[in-house]
Structures are given as C-alpha cells and as structure tokens.
Design a protein around this motif. Structure first.
Motif, mmCIF file in Angstrom:
data_model
loop_
_atom_site.group_PDB
_atom_site.id
_atom_site.type_symbol
_atom_site.label_atom_id
_atom_site.label_comp_id
_atom_site.label_asym_id
_atom_site.label_seq_id
_atom_site.Cartn_x
_atom_site.Cartn_y
_atom_site.Cartn_z
ATOM 1 N N LEU A 43 0.834 -1.201 0.000
ATOM 2 C CA LEU A 43 0.000 0.000 0.000
ATOM 3 C C LEU A 43 0.868 1.251 0.000
ATOM 4 N N PRO A 44 0.298 2.432 -0.294
ATOM 5 C CA PRO A 44 1.099 3.663 -0.361
ATOM 6 C C PRO A 44 1.428 4.257 1.018
ATOM 7 N N GLU A 45 2.358 5.165 0.991
ATOM 8 C CA GLU A 45 2.731 5.971 2.157
ATOM 9 C C GLU A 45 1.538 6.824 2.603
ATOM 10 N N TYR A 46 1.420 7.009 3.913
ATOM 11 C CA TYR A 46 0.383 7.875 4.502
ATOM 12 C C TYR A 46 -1.022 7.510 4.035
ATOM 13 N N HIS A 47 -1.258 6.263 3.681
ATOM 14 C CA HIS A 47 -2.551 5.915 3.089
ATOM 15 C C HIS A 47 -3.695 5.958 4.097
ATOM 16 N N LEU A 48 -3.391 5.897 5.392
ATOM 17 C CA LEU A 48 -4.458 5.923 6.391
ATOM 18 C C LEU A 48 -4.933 7.338 6.712
ATOM 19 N N THR A 49 -4.003 8.275 6.758
ATOM 20 C CA THR A 49 -4.318 9.624 7.245
ATOM 21 C C THR A 49 -4.196 10.710 6.197
ATOM 22 N N GLY A 50 -3.483 10.431 5.090
ATOM 23 C CA GLY A 50 -3.012 11.519 4.252
ATOM 24 C C GLY A 50 -1.889 12.240 4.984
ATOM 25 N N GLY A 151 14.226 -5.504 1.443
ATOM 26 C CA GLY A 151 14.584 -4.221 2.024
ATOM 27 C C GLY A 151 13.401 -3.278 1.921
ATOM 28 N N LEU A 152 13.262 -2.404 2.902
ATOM 29 C CA LEU A 152 12.175 -1.432 2.931
ATOM 30 C C LEU A 152 12.742 -0.024 2.825
ATOM 31 N N LEU A 153 12.184 0.775 1.924
ATOM 32 C CA LEU A 153 12.495 2.191 1.816
ATOM 33 C C LEU A 153 11.177 2.947 1.716
ATOM 34 N N ILE A 154 11.238 4.264 1.839
ATOM 35 C CA ILE A 154 10.019 5.069 1.806
ATOM 36 C C ILE A 154 10.249 6.303 0.945
ATOM 37 N N CYS A 155 9.468 6.454 -0.088
ATOM 38 C CA CYS A 155 9.322 7.666 -0.885
ATOM 39 C C CYS A 155 10.663 8.308 -1.264
ATOM 40 N N TRP A 156 11.042 9.414 -0.626
ATOM 41 C CA TRP A 156 12.209 10.189 -1.029
ATOM 42 C C TRP A 156 13.509 9.408 -0.903
ATOM 43 N N ASP A 157 13.489 8.300 -0.167
ATOM 44 C CA ASP A 157 14.659 7.413 -0.136
ATOM 45 C C ASP A 157 15.055 6.982 -1.542
ATOM 46 N N LEU A 158 14.087 6.967 -2.455
ATOM 47 C CA LEU A 158 14.360 6.557 -3.837
ATOM 48 C C LEU A 158 15.479 7.385 -4.462
ATOM 49 N N LYS A 173 16.922 -8.781 -2.262
ATOM 50 C CA LYS A 173 16.575 -9.053 -3.665
ATOM 51 C C LYS A 173 15.348 -8.260 -4.105
ATOM 52 N N ILE A 174 14.456 -7.992 -3.157
ATOM 53 C CA ILE A 174 13.254 -7.196 -3.435
ATOM 54 C C ILE A 174 13.291 -5.972 -2.526
ATOM 55 N N ILE A 175 13.131 -4.791 -3.120
ATOM 56 C CA ILE A 175 13.094 -3.557 -2.341
ATOM 57 C C ILE A 175 11.720 -2.930 -2.532
ATOM 58 N N ILE A 176 11.038 -2.706 -1.419
ATOM 59 C CA ILE A 176 9.652 -2.242 -1.421
ATOM 60 C C ILE A 176 9.616 -0.782 -0.992
ATOM 61 N N ILE A 177 8.887 0.044 -1.773
ATOM 62 C CA ILE A 177 8.902 1.486 -1.536
ATOM 63 C C ILE A 177 7.481 2.049 -1.541
ATOM 64 N N PRO A 178 6.833 2.157 -0.379
ATOM 65 C CA PRO A 178 5.565 2.901 -0.310
ATOM 66 C C PRO A 178 5.836 4.398 -0.469
ATOM 67 N N THR A 179 4.942 5.086 -1.162
ATOM 68 C CA THR A 179 5.238 6.461 -1.569
ATOM 69 C C THR A 179 3.978 7.329 -1.581
ATOM 70 N N PHE A 180 4.185 8.610 -1.275
ATOM 71 C CA PHE A 180 3.158 9.636 -1.477
ATOM 72 C C PHE A 180 3.852 10.750 -2.264
ATOM 73 N N TRP A 181 3.819 10.640 -3.585
ATOM 74 C CA TRP A 181 4.623 11.504 -4.464
ATOM 75 C C TRP A 181 3.687 12.127 -5.479
#
Length: 295
Positions: A43-50, A151-158, A173-181
């Motif tokens: 799911l995306p970043e901040y998806h619960l609250t905005g 590995g887990l990263l978030i948005c601007w970490d990209l 091997k898999i890097i997961i990035i939830p984002t609010f961009w």
C-alpha cells in the motif's frame, strides 16, 4: 530455477483524516489480491491519514497507530498474505517530560500476522522535516521474509542510491517502496520546463535502481482525483525488462504481477554488481561527508 513471487501494488487515494474509511478500502483491495493468489500486497505511504500534519487533529489520529497495525496483522493472518501497509505515522513518547516524536514507519507483516521487518523513514522530504523524526544513521536492515530477502524504503529514499547499495550489500533481492509523491513536489522552475517532471523522475529512477542493483523494486504510490496533482505510476520493476506492470495515471487501482526471481539472478550474472561490492578490493568504502572521517 528461482521462484516466482506474485505481488500486488495497490494505488489508493488517502482521504485526509479518515482512518477507518481508508483502512476498509485498503482491506478490500488486500482481500482481492489474496483471492488472486498474491503472496504480497503493498500500500502507499500515509494511506491511512493523508499528509496533513498542521491539522489540529492529525497527531491524535497518529496516536492510534497500534490499533491499525493490529488490524493489518489480523488481516494478513485472515487472508494468508504478506502485507506492507504503506506507512503508518506513529506518535512516540519517551517520557512525560519529553516532546512527542512523530515517526513515518513501514512494516513487513508476514502471512501469519507476524512483523518480519520495520523501517523508519531516513531521508525526509523538505516539508516533512518540521514534523518528523528520521532514523538518522541507523543502518538499512534486510529482512528474511516468506518471499525472500527484502529491504524497505520510503518515498524520497528513492533519490539516494546509497540506501539501495546498503540493502543489496546485505542481500536484499526485493526492495519495497511505499510512496506519497505528487506533481506538486516539483518547484515552479521545474514545472515550467516540464509539467510532468516528477513522473519522469519516478519512471527513470525506478528503472535505473532496478538495473544498477540487480533487484526488483515494488513501488506503491498514492492516487487520487484528477487535477489534484496525484501521479500514481505504481509499478513492479526489474532489470532487463523495466516495469512488469504499471498503473498509469492517478486513478485508484491494483496490479497483480509475477516477479520471476530468476531475472534477478540473470541480471547479476550479467552485471556482477553484487559480486563487485562483495569483493575485498571494493573501492567505494566511504560515506559522503565533509565532517566525518572516511571509513
């Protein structure tokens, strides 16, 4: 042969300040992903609250983080699916005299409802720095999960290749990035040159990161109503191919894709990025800093 991982990227509109509404919508997508045989739902970043930190009620909502983390753990166990519930904004208190700390946290929950990984956002986007506490110099951890090393990263970490390098050096091997961009993250100078500059940034970086790290990138961005700046473009990207599937435009939706992990092995066999990093004479053994001694 390496296994195939079936992953679902879920692109949601985070209706501001509506936790239960957003959770129920997310849960419906997760159940649909599980019904289609997906092993992972992201799911995306901040998806619960905005992201509305200046709203007087925002911190009160973030104080409910444990309730919603439990809901996602129960959902994962119910559906037998691994879930990365975007990010959850969490209020933490060290003691009664200390100021509250707001953290932006990403979890990996396995198919039995156990927490297999936790990551606090390290690279904060400019407007976040007034409100969030980052993870600073904590190392980027790699987590053993039912779908492999993640590995887990978030948005601007990209934007920081160092984060990816640290993760793949530890076996991710898999890097997961939830984002609010959104398109609004570009300044006026950039928008005057290219109104779609941020979309170009995302598509370019996601493909580049997959190639240069011989990894799969699972990227779940927020979507929303047209005209409000949402980009979407949630996708799963691998070397050689680029996006296996991509949610075009800003509309809500879900894409379920098969990640053939053999592609990552074949890419590494070709580019030998991980092998070079692991070699004894690897030359990039320092951090970029003007104030710290080089290691």
């Amino acid at each position: 042969m390496a296994p195939i991982v079936k992953a679902a990227v879920i692109q949601l509109y985070p209706k501001p300040m509506q936790l239960e509404h957003n959770f129920n919508k997310a849960a419906n997508f997760v159940r649909s992903a599980a019904a289609q045989g997906a092993e992972l739902a992201v799911l995306p970043e901040y998806h619960l609250t905005g992201w509305v930190p200046k709203d007087p009620g925002f911190f009160g909502l973030c104080d409910q983080w444990e309730t919603y983390l439990r809901k996602y753990r129960d959902l994962a166990k119910e559906c037998g699916i691994c879930i990365v519930p975007g990010t959850i904004a969490e209020v933490h208190r060290e003691n009664e005299d200390a100021e509250d700390r707001l953290l932006n946290v990403c979890y990996f929950i396995d198919h039995e409802g156990n927490i297999a990984g936790r990551y606090v956002k390290k690279n904060l986007w400019g407007p976040e720095r007034e409100h969030l506490t980052a993870s600073g110099r904590d190392v980027h951890e790699v987590f053993d999960t039912p779908i492999g090393k993640v590995g887990l990263l978030i948005c601007w970490d990209l934007a920081f290749p160092e984060a990816f390098r640290e993760l793949i050096a530890s076996g991710a091997k898999i890097i997961i990035i939830p984002t609010f961009w959104t398109h609004k993250d570009c300044n006026e100078a950039g928008l005057s040159l290219n109104p779609a500059a941020e979309a170009l940034f995302l598509d370019s970086m996601l493909t580049a990161r997959a190639f240069e790290n011989t990894c799969a990138v699972v990227f779940a961005n927020a979507g929303g109503p047209p005209g409000q700046g949402y980009i979407g473009l949630s996708q799963v990207t691998v070397p050689f191919v680029g996006p296996l599937a991509k949610l075009g435009g800003c509309a809500e939706g879900m894409s379920v894709v098969d990640i053939d992990m053999q592609i990552l092995e074949d890419a590494e066999d070709n580019y030998k990025v991980r092998a070079d990093i692991a070699s004894e004479d690897w030359h990039y053994d320092y951090r970029h800093s003007k104030t710290k001694e080089r290691l």
